[in-house]
Design an enzyme around this catalytic site. Structure first.
Site, PDB file in Angstrom:
ATOM      1  N   GLY A  48     -74.708  67.855  37.804  1.00  0.00           N
ATOM      2  CA  GLY A  48     -75.808  67.304  37.001  1.00  0.00           C
ATOM      3  C   GLY A  48     -75.576  65.893  36.457  1.00  0.00           C
ATOM      4  O   GLY A  48     -76.539  65.159  36.206  1.00  0.00           O
ATOM      5  N   GLY A 102     -69.689  64.719  40.162  1.00  0.00           N
ATOM      6  CA  GLY A 102     -69.184  63.416  39.741  1.00  0.00           C
ATOM      7  C   GLY A 102     -70.281  62.370  39.672  1.00  0.00           C
ATOM      8  O   GLY A 102     -71.455  62.646  39.970  1.00  0.00           O
ATOM      9  N   GLU A 124     -72.548  79.876  46.706  1.00  0.00           N
ATOM     10  CA  GLU A 124     -72.828  78.446  46.931  1.00  0.00           C
ATOM     11  C   GLU A 124     -72.833  78.145  48.423  1.00  0.00           C
ATOM     12  O   GLU A 124     -71.991  78.613  49.169  1.00  0.00           O
ATOM     13  CB  GLU A 124     -71.733  77.637  46.204  1.00  0.00           C
ATOM     14  CG  GLU A 124     -71.930  76.143  46.286  1.00  0.00           C
ATOM     15  CD  GLU A 124     -71.119  75.385  45.218  1.00  0.00           C
ATOM     16  OE1 GLU A 124     -70.779  75.978  44.175  1.00  0.00           O
ATOM     17  OE2 GLU A 124     -70.853  74.195  45.438  1.00  0.00           O
ATOM     18  N   ASP A 178     -66.981  80.230  45.124  1.00  0.00           N
ATOM     19  CA  ASP A 178     -67.318  78.991  45.815  1.00  0.00           C
ATOM     20  C   ASP A 178     -66.720  78.959  47.227  1.00  0.00           C
ATOM     21  O   ASP A 178     -65.556  78.597  47.413  1.00  0.00           O
ATOM     22  CB  ASP A 178     -66.807  77.803  44.983  1.00  0.00           C
ATOM     23  CG  ASP A 178     -67.108  76.465  45.624  1.00  0.00           C
ATOM     24  OD1 ASP A 178     -67.637  76.441  46.749  1.00  0.00           O
ATOM     25  OD2 ASP A 178     -66.815  75.428  44.991  1.00  0.00           O
ATOM     26  N   ILE A 219     -73.258  70.407  33.892  1.00  0.00           N
ATOM     27  CA  ILE A 219     -72.850  69.053  33.493  1.00  0.00           C
ATOM     28  C   ILE A 219     -71.351  69.072  33.157  1.00  0.00           C
ATOM     29  O   ILE A 219     -70.913  69.897  32.354  1.00  0.00           O
ATOM     30  CB  ILE A 219     -73.602  68.599  32.211  1.00  0.00           C
ATOM     31  CG1 ILE A 219     -75.123  68.572  32.413  1.00  0.00           C
ATOM     32  CG2 ILE A 219     -73.067  67.250  31.713  1.00  0.00           C
ATOM     33  CD1 ILE A 219     -75.675  67.384  33.134  1.00  0.00           C
ATOM     34  N   THR A 278     -68.960  65.734  34.234  1.00  0.00           N
ATOM     35  CA  THR A 278     -68.418  64.365  34.184  1.00  0.00           C
ATOM     36  C   THR A 278     -68.931  63.593  32.964  1.00  0.00           C
ATOM     37  O   THR A 278     -68.159  62.888  32.304  1.00  0.00           O
ATOM     38  CB  THR A 278     -68.778  63.598  35.480  1.00  0.00           C
ATOM     39  OG1 THR A 278     -68.430  64.419  36.595  1.00  0.00           O
ATOM     40  CG2 THR A 278     -68.031  62.286  35.571  1.00  0.00           C
ATOM     41  N   ASP A 327     -66.236  79.180  36.748  1.00  0.00           N
ATOM     42  CA  ASP A 327     -66.867  78.196  37.637  1.00  0.00           C
ATOM     43  C   ASP A 327     -65.989  77.931  38.873  1.00  0.00           C
ATOM     44  O   ASP A 327     -64.757  77.974  38.787  1.00  0.00           O
ATOM     45  CB  ASP A 327     -67.061  76.900  36.824  1.00  0.00           C
ATOM     46  CG  ASP A 327     -68.157  76.035  37.368  1.00  0.00           C
ATOM     47  OD1 ASP A 327     -69.014  76.541  38.113  1.00  0.00           O
ATOM     48  OD2 ASP A 327     -68.167  74.815  37.059  1.00  0.00           O
ATOM     49  N   HIS A 328     -66.612  77.634  39.991  1.00  0.00           N
ATOM     50  CA  HIS A 328     -65.907  77.261  41.236  1.00  0.00           C
ATOM     51  C   HIS A 328     -64.609  78.043  41.457  1.00  0.00           C
ATOM     52  O   HIS A 328     -63.513  77.482  41.419  1.00  0.00           O
ATOM     53  CB  HIS A 328     -65.643  75.755  41.257  1.00  0.00           C
ATOM     54  CG  HIS A 328     -66.923  74.973  41.286  1.00  0.00           C
ATOM     55  ND1 HIS A 328     -67.765  74.961  42.379  1.00  0.00           N
ATOM     56  CD2 HIS A 328     -67.531  74.215  40.341  1.00  0.00           C
ATOM     57  CE1 HIS A 328     -68.828  74.228  42.109  1.00  0.00           C
ATOM     58  NE2 HIS A 328     -68.722  73.780  40.871  1.00  0.00           N
ATOM     59  N   HIS A 383     -75.766  72.209  40.549  1.00  0.00           N
ATOM     60  CA  HIS A 383     -74.450  71.664  40.185  1.00  0.00           C
ATOM     61  C   HIS A 383     -74.520  70.150  40.218  1.00  0.00           C
ATOM     62  O   HIS A 383     -75.481  69.563  40.702  1.00  0.00           O
ATOM     63  CB  HIS A 383     -73.387  72.174  41.169  1.00  0.00           C
ATOM     64  CG  HIS A 383     -72.972  73.574  40.889  1.00  0.00           C
ATOM     65  ND1 HIS A 383     -71.793  73.892  40.273  1.00  0.00           N
ATOM     66  CD2 HIS A 383     -73.618  74.751  41.102  1.00  0.00           C
ATOM     67  CE1 HIS A 383     -71.708  75.196  40.130  1.00  0.00           C
ATOM     68  NE2 HIS A 383     -72.806  75.753  40.621  1.00  0.00           N
TER      69      HIS A 383
HETATM   70  O1  G3H Z   1     -69.578  72.907  38.051  1.00  0.00           O
HETATM   71  C1  G3H Z   1     -69.552  71.796  37.485  1.00  0.00           C
HETATM   72  C2  G3H Z   1     -70.585  70.855  37.731  1.00  0.00           C
HETATM   73  O2  G3H Z   1     -71.314  71.080  38.848  1.00  0.00           O
HETATM   74  C3  G3H Z   1     -70.517  69.517  37.104  1.00  0.00           C
HETATM   75  O3  G3H Z   1     -70.911  68.433  37.898  1.00  0.00           O
HETATM   76  O4  G3H Z   1     -69.424  66.673  36.960  1.00  0.00           O
HETATM   77  O5  G3H Z   1     -71.396  66.082  38.333  1.00  0.00           O
HETATM   78  O6  G3H Z   1     -71.708  66.994  36.065  1.00  0.00           O
HETATM   79  P1  G3H Z   1     -70.852  66.959  37.274  1.00  0.00           P
HETATM   80 ZN    ZN Z   2     -70.171  72.548  40.117  1.00  0.00          ZN
END
Ligand code: G3H
Ligand code: ZN
Length: 288
Positions: A217, A186, A134, A102, A238, A240, A80-81, A215
C-alpha cells in the site's frame, strides 16, 4: 461491537471501506497504530512478517496485541507473508487471528498444493483463524528503492488473471485473496509508485467473490486507494510508509535532544510521525 476478524471484514465489505493492516517490528509502531485505531474507533490489523516476528518474538507479539484487545477494541494479528508450513503451524498455535501463506514465488500448482496444506493445518488448530492466499509476485521487501525490483508483476500481461484467481480459490478454499494488480512492496525513492489496475481488481472480485487484500500500500495515491476499495478491496497493507516515518522521526529526535538518553523521550517524534501516517491512512480507508 465487532468481536472477530471475520465480522470486521464482513462489515468492511458491506460498508465499502477497507480495514488498515500495518506491519510492526517494535512497540512504538504498535502503540501509534493502536492509539489511532482506538481514537477513530475502527478495526485494525497488526501484521508481522517472518523477520518482524523473529525480532519481537512470536508469543510476545500475541501477548501485546491481546493486551490491547482486552481493553475492548477491534485489533487483530496477522502472520504476514509466511513462507513455510512450519511457520504457519507456529503462528496458528501461538494464537494469531489470521495467517497469510505466501506462495507467490512458487509455480502455480505448487502454490495451490502448499496453500491447501497450510489451510488444513490452520483449521485443524483453530477453524476460526482466517487464511489468506497470494498469487502474483509483487516483490519481497518493504523498503525505499531506486528502481522497481526484478520480476515484479507490473505489466498488464503479468498481473493476476481472474481465471487463475478463481481456480486458485476454488482449489485451495482460502478465506482471503491477495492479487498482483499493479501494487508493489516498497516505495520508489524519486518517483510515484505505478498506478493500480482498477479494472483488473474489479474483474477478479467478480470472478472470486471472497474478500480481496491489497498488499504494497505504501506510495499508492489516495485516488487509487478509493477506486480500489470501490472495485472490491477490503484490507490494505501498509509498511514502508511507517518505517520511513519511524526513521525520520528518530533522526529528528536525536538531533533535537542531543543529550537525551531515555528511549521513551527520544522516540516521541517518531511516534508522532507514525501516528500521522496511520491516522491519514485509516481515515482514507474508512472514509472518515
Ligand atoms: O505485507 C506488507 C505490505 O504489503 C506492505 O507493503 O511496504 O509497500 O506498504 P508496503
Ligand atoms: Zn505484503
Amino acid at each position: 461491537m465487532i468481536v472477530s476478524l471475520k465480522q470486521a471484514i464482513e462489515k468492511a465489505e458491506k460498508n465499502k471501506v477497507a480495514i488498515g493492516h500495518f506491519n510492526v517490528s517494535n512497540f512504538e509502531q504498535l502503540k501509534a497504530i493502536a492509539n489511532v485505531a482506538q481514537k477513530l474507533n475502527v478495526p485494525v490489523i497488526i501484521g508481522v512478517s517472518e523477520g518482524e516476528r523473529d525480532f519481537i518474538g512470536v508469543r510476545q507479539i500475541v501477548a501485546l496485541v491481546k493486551s490491547f484487545k482486552d481493553e475492548g477494541f477491534a485489533i487483530f494479528l496477522n502472520s504476514d507473508h509466511t513462507h513455510t508450513i512450519e511457520r504457519v503451524r507456529e503462528a496458528a498455535l501461538a494464537g494469531f487471528d489470521a495467517v497469510l501463506f505466501d506462495g507467490a514465488k512458487l509455480p502455480f500448482e505448487e502454490n495451490i498444493k502448499l496453500t491447501k496444506e497450510a489451510i488444513k493445518i490452520v483449521k485443524s488448530i483453530n477453524p476460526e483463524i482466517i487464511i489468506e492466499g497470494e498469487l502474483g509476485y509483487i516483490g519481497g521487501s518493504s523498503m525505499v528503492f531506486k528502481k522497481l525490483p526484478k520480476g515484479v508483476a507490473i505489466n498488464e500481461k503479468d498481473l493476476t488473471k481472474p481465471e487463475d484467481a478463481k481456480k486458485f480459490i476454488e482449489e485451495t478454499g482460502v478465506d482471503l485473496f491477495a492479487p498482483a494488480v499493479g501494487n508493489v512492496h516498497g516505495m520508489l525513492k524519486n518517483a510515484p509508485n505505478p498506478n493500480l489496475n482498477i479494472e483488473r481488481i474489479r474483474e477478479i472480485k467478480k470472478a472470486v467473490k471472497i474478500p480481496l487484500v491489497l498488499h504494497g500500500g505504501s506510495g499508492i495515491s489516495d485516488e487509487d486507494f478509493h477506486a480500489a476499495i470501490d472495485a472490491g478491496i477490503s484490507i490494505i497493507h501498509i509498511s514502508t510508509e511507517l518505517r520511513v516515518a519511524w526513521r525520520k522521526g528518530l533522526e529528528e529526535g536525536f538531533i533535537k535532544h542531543p543529550e537525551e538518553v531515555a528511549p521513551y523521550k527520544l522516540a516521541q517524534v517518531a511516534i508522532q510521525d507514525m501516528t500521522a501516517v496511520v491516522e491519514n491512512r485509516l481515515k482514507l480507508f474508512n472514509r472518515l
